[in-house]
Design an enzyme around this catalytic site. Structure first.
Site, PDB file in Angstrom:
ATOM      1  N   GLU A  36       0.788  -1.147  -0.060  1.00 34.96           N
ATOM      2  CA  GLU A  36       0.015  -0.075  -0.046  1.00 34.96           C
ATOM      3  C   GLU A  36       0.716   1.173   0.004  1.00 34.96           C
ATOM      4  OE1 GLU A  36      -2.935   0.478  -0.703  1.00 34.96           O
ATOM      5  OE2 GLU A  36      -3.635  -1.921  -0.655  1.00 34.96           O
ATOM      6  N   TYR A 117      -6.409   5.996   4.571  1.00 33.04           N
ATOM      7  CA  TYR A 117      -6.863   5.090   3.407  1.00 33.04           C
ATOM      8  C   TYR A 117      -5.876   3.903   3.792  1.00 33.04           C
ATOM      9  CZ  TYR A 117      -5.627   2.424  -0.664  1.00 33.04           C
ATOM     10  OH  TYR A 117      -5.396   1.237  -1.293  1.00 33.04           O
ATOM     11  N   ASP A 135      -9.794   4.892  -2.337  1.00 33.37           N
ATOM     12  CA  ASP A 135      -8.669   5.416  -3.054  1.00 33.37           C
ATOM     13  C   ASP A 135      -9.032   6.252  -4.134  1.00 33.37           C
ATOM     14  OD1 ASP A 135      -9.341   3.558  -4.874  1.00 33.37           O
ATOM     15  OD2 ASP A 135      -7.543   2.915  -5.322  1.00 33.37           O
ATOM     16  N   CYS A 183     -14.114   2.502 -14.846  1.00 31.33           N
ATOM     17  CA  CYS A 183     -14.584   3.866 -14.760  1.00 31.33           C
ATOM     18  C   CYS A 183     -13.363   4.618 -14.679  1.00 31.33           C
ATOM     19  CB  CYS A 183     -15.195   3.928 -13.175  1.00 31.33           C
ATOM     20  SG  CYS A 183     -16.204   5.266 -12.722  1.00 31.33           S
ATOM     21  N   CYS A 190     -18.635   2.746 -19.720  1.00 29.37           N
ATOM     22  CA  CYS A 190     -19.956   2.759 -19.007  1.00 29.37           C
ATOM     23  C   CYS A 190     -20.954   1.427 -19.221  1.00 29.37           C
ATOM     24  CB  CYS A 190     -20.710   3.944 -19.202  1.00 29.37           C
ATOM     25  SG  CYS A 190     -20.102   5.455 -18.623  1.00 29.37           S
ATOM     26  N   CYS A 193     -20.177  -1.512 -17.276  1.00 28.51           N
ATOM     27  CA  CYS A 193     -20.028  -1.427 -15.939  1.00 28.51           C
ATOM     28  C   CYS A 193     -21.332  -2.063 -15.269  1.00 28.51           C
ATOM     29  CB  CYS A 193     -19.961  -0.094 -15.771  1.00 28.51           C
ATOM     30  SG  CYS A 193     -19.950   0.518 -13.697  1.00 28.51           S
TER      31      CYS A 193
END
Length: 200
Positions: A36, A117, A135, A183, A190, A193
């Protein structure tokens, strides 16, 4: 679709397509934290070899804490933002002082350089605790779904509300990939999605 929650739609789309990233095979909080911290300002392809090399040399907090900071910084070269390496070294020292890796939000937030986060990412990805990670990719999904700009507090509240209990690891990974793969900032796909039906 009737009775299918956004979470179920995203999980059904995401789980078969999850990007195979090496840290996704780990539930070790140190290994997850290192990934991370590296990913904060560096693209995935550049992180993968560095992550392997770093953990080969510093497989746990004890090894990292015992090493001189210079060794940690040398291994970090090429990733930029050396403050991240300093914080990892300081975190290793602190975890050794505590005697165990923290497994609560407050405990993780108390570690050097660990923010909201990263703390939630360790909770979700190492401990599989119910924690909603936000994020830039996930924030973009929420903002587009809502049809407006969201404050950080609003995004976190939405993320918390959407989180399916007991599926934190899968959910956060799928939502992250959704933001990274479909996205996208520029040209979102789209038509592919799973949230298209409910998205503003």
């Amino acid at each position: 679709t009737d009775g299918v929650t956004p979470a179920q739609q995203v999980l059904a789309w995401g789980m078969p397509r999850l990007r195979d990233l090496p840290w996704r095979h780990s539930r070790d909080p140190w290994e997850v934290l290192v990934s991370e911290v590296m990913l904060q300002q560096t693209q995935v392809p550049r992180v993968i070899p560095k992550w392997h090399a770093f953990l080969e040399r510093f497989p746990d907090t004890a090894t990292c804490a015992a090493a001189p900071l210079g060794d940690v910084l040398r291994l970090w070269q090429g990733l930029g933002y050396p403050r991240r390496a300093r914080n990892l070294h300081a975190t290793a020292v602190e975890v050794e002082r505590l005697g165990a890796f923290p497994d609560t939000l407050d405990g993780l937030l108390a570690l050097p350089g660990v923010g909201q986060y990263t703390a939630r990412a360790v909770l979700a990805f190492a401990y599989e605790s119910d924690a909603a990670v936000v994020d830039t990719n996930i924030a973009r999904v929420h903002a587009r779904h809502a049809g407006r700009r969201l404050t950080p507090g609003e995004v976190q509240a939405r993320a918390d509300a959407w989180l399916p209990a007991g599926e934190s690891w899968e959910w956060n990974q799928c939502l992250m990939d959704l933001g990274a793969v479909l996205c996208r900032p520029g040209a979102p796909a789209c038509h592919e999605c799973p949230l298209a039906g409910s998205c503003a």
